[in-house]
Motif scaffolding. Structure first.
Motif, PDB file in Angstrom:
ATOM      1  N   ASP A 434      47.107  27.636  49.090  1.00  0.00           N
ATOM      2  CA  ASP A 434      46.633  27.927  47.733  1.00  0.00           C
ATOM      3  C   ASP A 434      45.340  27.192  47.402  1.00  0.00           C
ATOM      4  N   HIS A 435      45.014  26.173  48.197  1.00  0.00           N
ATOM      5  CA  HIS A 435      43.791  25.408  47.957  1.00  0.00           C
ATOM      6  C   HIS A 435      42.673  25.781  48.927  1.00  0.00           C
ATOM      7  N   LYS A 453      39.398  17.316  42.638  1.00  0.00           N
ATOM      8  CA  LYS A 453      40.724  17.937  42.552  1.00  0.00           C
ATOM      9  C   LYS A 453      40.661  19.121  41.602  1.00  0.00           C
ATOM     10  N   LYS A 456      38.880  24.474  45.397  1.00  0.00           N
ATOM     11  CA  LYS A 456      39.378  24.953  46.683  1.00  0.00           C
ATOM     12  C   LYS A 456      38.377  24.649  47.791  1.00  0.00           C
ATOM     13  N   THR A 487      41.598  19.536  52.449  1.00  0.00           N
ATOM     14  CA  THR A 487      42.581  19.583  51.370  1.00  0.00           C
ATOM     15  C   THR A 487      43.452  18.325  51.368  1.00  0.00           C
ATOM     16  N   TYR A 491      43.288  15.740  48.215  1.00  0.00           N
ATOM     17  CA  TYR A 491      44.419  15.737  47.287  1.00  0.00           C
ATOM     18  C   TYR A 491      45.449  14.642  47.572  1.00  0.00           C
TER      19      TYR A 491
END
Length: 678
Positions: A434-435, A453, A456, A487, A491
Motif C-alpha cells: 500500500d506504500h 511518512k 509512497k 518503506t 516507516y
C-alpha cells in the motif's frame, strides 16, 4: 537504482566538514573560542564540555560577517546552547519533525515535476526538462543559515567525522546516533545557485540517457542480415546489456546477436555511432562497417559529436565549482566516498582491486569458458549462465510476464501477492504494498522513495504496448526491492534523522536479493543439486564485472581533476585509454586479450557520477545478507535488518550479521563453489 538520492538530496550527498566558504570566511577568531567554551561550561555547570566545544567550534566555522559580529556570535551561543538533556531531546524531536515536513514536501514537488520527464504517459516537450532540472530544495539550507536555525542545530547537534563515527559506533545509543545524523544536515554553506547548477547538470544527463535508444530491429551485418524483430528497441546501456545476457540461452544465433550488440557498444564508447541512428528507426545500420542505409541505399551519416563525454564534463564542472566550500573533502570524489558512502575512495579501490586480482577470477573464467565451449569474448563480463533461468527460452518468459502485467496498474495490484510469495503474512504484505506506487517509465526505470511518512515509494518501470517483457519484469523486481527497503527504513526506523540505509549500496543489496528471486515469484523454481554453488559463482562474477567498472569510474574522475580544462574529445580519448588500462590489469589475464574498452559503456558514468561502486558494494553486502537469511524467516530478517537505519556501513553490517563488511567471504565462497562444481 535509487534515483532520488542523486536528483533530490544533493545538499546531503555533498556533506563534509568545511570551514571556508570561498572568499566569505568565518569572522570568529579561533583563540576566542576557548574562553567562550569555558564561560559557557561554568555557567551551565557542565562536567564534560567535549560536545559543547565541538558545537561551538562548528558553529564558528559556519558563521559569517553577514550573520553578525563576534560579540553577537558569543551572545548567540550563550543564549541558544541547550545544556538540559530533557530540553535537548524535546528540541531535537521538534527539529526532526519539521525537517521531515520540509524535505518531504520538497521530495513530493520534485517527484511531480519530473513526471513528464520520467513517465511515458506524458507528451514530452523541452519545457518539461526545464522544470525537471529545477531544484526546489536548493535554497532551504541557505534560508536556515539566515534565520539562524542552522546555527542552533550546529551548536547543539554538531557533526562527527567518519573517523569519529567509526570509533564511537559501537558505543552510541540510538539517541546519540540520531543526534549525530541531525548534525550531518548542516556541515557547510554552499550557495544555492551552485546546488541548482549541479542538479541541472544531473537532470540534463538523465534526459540524455533516457532517450538513448537503439532500434536493434534495424541492425544488419555486412551481408544485410537482420537478427532482431523489426520493432525491437533497446535502451543503452541497460537493455543492450540485458539482451546480451538473454542470448546465452539461444543456441541458434545467440552468439551472433551478442557480437552485433557488442559492436554497437563499441561505437557508442568511441562516439563513432552515427547520430542519425540514435533513438530512430528510420534507417538501417551496419555497426561493423559503420554504414547507414535508407531504402537500401548508403547515406551520409555524421558521428555523434562527443555528447556522451560532454555530459560527464557538465557534471564534473558543476560539482567542481562546489569544491571550495568543502576543504575537508575538497573534491567530488572525496564527498561521494568519505562523505556520502562513508567509505573512502582509497579503501574502496583497495577492496576492489584486491578482489579483481584474485586467483578465483581466473578459475571462474576457465569454468565459464568450458561451459560455453568457446574462448571468452569481452561481453562475457555479463555471462548469465549460472542463473537458474539461464537455460530457459526467454520468449516463453516474455509471454508469461506480458500476460501477468499488461500495464503498470496490473503490477501494482500484484505487489502484495508477490510479498506473500516471499513469506510475508497478508497484513504486512498489504502494508508494504500500500506504500508503493507503480508508474510506467520512459527510461529503464528506477525507484524513488518517500521522504516523509504518508508518502509512497514509486516503482517506475518500462512497459511496452505489448505488456511487460521478462527483461522489464526482472528490472522491476530489482526496483521493488528498493521500494521495500525505502518503506521499511522510512516507516519502521525509530527516528526520522536515522531513516534510510548507510549508503545506496545497502539498498542495492536488497534490490539484488529480490531480483534473484524473480523465478520464485513467477513460480518457476528450478531446483539443482548445484544451485547454491551456482548462485555463489553468479554473484562472484557480477562483482568481478562491476568492481572493474567502478575502478574505471574513479580513475576517470581522478583524470578530470588532473585535467580540469579538458574538452569532450580529450575526455573521450582518456576514458578509452583508462578503460584499456583497467582491462589489461584485471581482465586480460582471465580473457586472454588486451586493450578492450567495454567497461566504459555504462550509462551511470553520465547520469549518476561515481554511483557504480554502490553496485559493487551491493554485491558484497548481498552475499553477506544472503548467508544471514539462510534457514531464517525471510520477512522477519529483512524487517529486522533494515529497521536499523543509517548507521555507518561497517556497524550496520555488524549488527545485521555479526560480521564486518568485507569482500573476503565472497572470495571464500567462490573457492568453495568451484570445488563443489568440480
Amino acid at each position: 537504482m535509487r534515483k532520488f538520492l542523486i536528483l533530490f538530496s544533493a545538499w546531503l550527498v555533498l556533506s563534509s566538514f568545511g570551514d571556508k566558504q570561498g572568499s566569505d570566511v568565518s569572522n570568529i577568531k579561533t583563540n576566542a573560542l576557548s574562553q567562550l567554551v569555558n564561560d559557557m561550561t561554568n555557567t551551565n555547570s557542565i562536567e564534560d564540555n567535549t560536545l559543547l566545544a565541538k558545537g561551538v567550534k562548528h558553529a564558528a566555522n559556519l558563521w559569517r560577517e553577514s550573520d553578525g559580529t563576534e560579540a553577537e556570535f558569543e551572545a548567540f551561543c550563550k543564549e541558544n546552547y541547550i545544556a538540559d538533556p530533557v530540553e535537548r531531546e524535546l528540541v531535537f524531536n521538534k527539529i526532526s519533525r519539521n525537517i521531515e515536513i520540509i524535505t518531504g514536501h520538497f521530495n513530493k514537488i520534485t517527484l511531480d515535476l519530473l513526471e513528464p520527464v520520467h513517465l511515458n504517459t506524458f507528451e514530452q516537450h523541452t519545457i518539461d526538462n526545464q522544470f525537471g532540472a529545477y531544484s526546489v530544495g536548493a535554497h532551504w539550507q541557505d534560508d536556515f543559515y539566515k534565520n539562524k536555525i542552522a546555527f542552533i542545530i550546529a551548536l547543539n547537534f554538531p557533526p562527527f567525522s567518519l573517523e569519529e563515527k567509526e570509533k564511537l559506533a559501537g558505543e552510541w545509543t540510538r539517541q546519540e546516533w540520531a543526534y549525530a545524523r541531525l548534525g550531518d544536515y548542516f556541515t557547510a554553506r554552499v550557495p544555492a545557485e551552485l546546488l541548482q547548477n549541479a542538479n541541472k547538470a544531473a537532470a540534463g544527463s538523465d534526459v540524455y540517457i533516457m532517450d538513448y535508444n537503439i532500434y536493434v530491429g534495424h541492425l544488419t551485418d555486412e551481408a544485410g542480415k537482420r537478427f532482431f524483430p523489426e520493432d525491437k528497441v533497446l535502451l543503452s546501456h541497460w537493455n543492450l546489456r540485458d539482451e546480451i545476457k538473454a542470448n546465452y540461452a539461444n543456441s541458434k544465433d545467440g552468439l551472433e546477436k551478442q557480437k552485433i550488440i557488442y559492436q554497437v557498444m563499441q561505437r557508442i564508447i568511441s562516439q563513432e555511432i552515427p547520430e542519425k541512428v540514435i533513438n530512430s528507426g528510420d534507417f538501417e545500420w551496419d555497426p561493423y562497417a559503420n554504414v547507414v542505409y535508407k531504402n537500401g541505399k548508403t547515406i551520409e551519416a555524421t558521428p555523434e559529436p562527443n555528447e556522451r563525454y560532454q555530459q560527464i564534463l557538465n557534471n564534473f564542472h558543476a560539482n567542481k565549482a562546489i569544491d571550495p566550500y568543502y576543504p575537508g573533502e575538497s573534491t567530488f570524489i572525496e564527498r561521494q566516498y568519505a562523505g556520502a558512502k562513508e567509505i573512502s575512495h582509497e579503501n574502496t579501490e583497495k577492496i576492489f582491486t584486491d578482489f579483481l586480482r584474485s586467483e578465483e577470477t581466473k578459475q571462474v573464467g576457465e569454468l565459464i569458458k568450458k561451459r560455453l565451449g568457446r574462448d571468452l569474448e569481452p561481453f562475457d563480463i555479463w555471462y548469465d549462465g549460472f542463473k537458474a533461468r539461464s537455460g530457459m527460452d526467454e520468449s516463453k518468459l516474455d509471454a508469461q510476464t506480458r500476460k501477468l502485467y499488461p500495464n503498470a496498474a496490473a503490477l501494482e495490484a500484484d505487489l502484495s501477492n508477490l510479498l506473500v510469495k516471499l513469506g510475508y503474512d497478508k497484513a504486512r504484505a498489504k502494508f508494504l504494498a500500500d506504500h508503493i506506487a507503480v508508474d510506467p517509465a520512459r527510461g529503464s526505470g528506477h525507484a524513488w522513495g518517500g521522504a516523509k511518512k504518508g508518502q509512497k515509494a514509486h516503482l517506475r518501470t518500462r512497459i511496452s504496448e505489448k505488456g511487460m517483457d521478462y527483461k522489464g519484469y526482472n528490472i522491476a523486481i530489482h526496483e521493488f526491492g528498493h521500494n521495500v527497503e525505502q518503506t521499511i527504513s522510512l516507516y519502521d526506523v525509530d527516528n526520522f534523522t536515522m531513516n534510510g540505509v548507510p549508503n545506496t549500496a545497502f539498498t542495492e543489496a536488497l534490490a539484488f536479493i529480490f531480483q534473484k528471486r524473480d523465478m520464485v515469484l513467477l513460480e518457476r523454481n528450478v531446483e539443482s543439486a548445484e544451485k547454491d554453488a551456482l548462485k555463489k559463482l553468479d554473484l562472484f562474477w557480477s562483482a568481478y564485472e562491476i568492481m572493474g567498472v567502478s575502478v574505471l569510474d574513479i580513475r576517470v574522475w581522478k583524470w578530470l581533476y588532473a585535467n580540469p580544462e579538458a574538452n569532450a574529445a580529450q575526455l573521450r580519448d582518456a576514458t578509452m585509454q583508462i578503460a584499456k588500462e583497467v582491462w589489461n590489469e584485471f581482465y586480460a589475464p582471465v580473457y586472454g586479450m588486451k586493450d578492450q574498452t567495454i567497461l566504459a559503456v555504462y550509462s551511470h558514468m553520465l547520469n549518476s557520477p561515481l554511483y557504480l561502486s554502490n553496485y559493487a558494494f551491493g554485491n558484497v553486502i548481498e552475499f553477506q545478507l544472503e548467508e544471514q537469511l539462510k534457514g531464517k524467516s525471510f520477512p522477519n530478517e529483512v524487517d529486522r535488518i533494515f529497521k536499523q537505519g543509517r548507521l555507518t556501513p561497517n556497524q550496520w553490517m555488524v549488527e545485521a550479521t555479526g560480521n564486518d563488511l568485507s569482500a573476503q567471504p565472497l572470495l571464500k565462497a567462490a573457492k568453495e563453489a568451484l570445488e563443489e562444481i568440480k
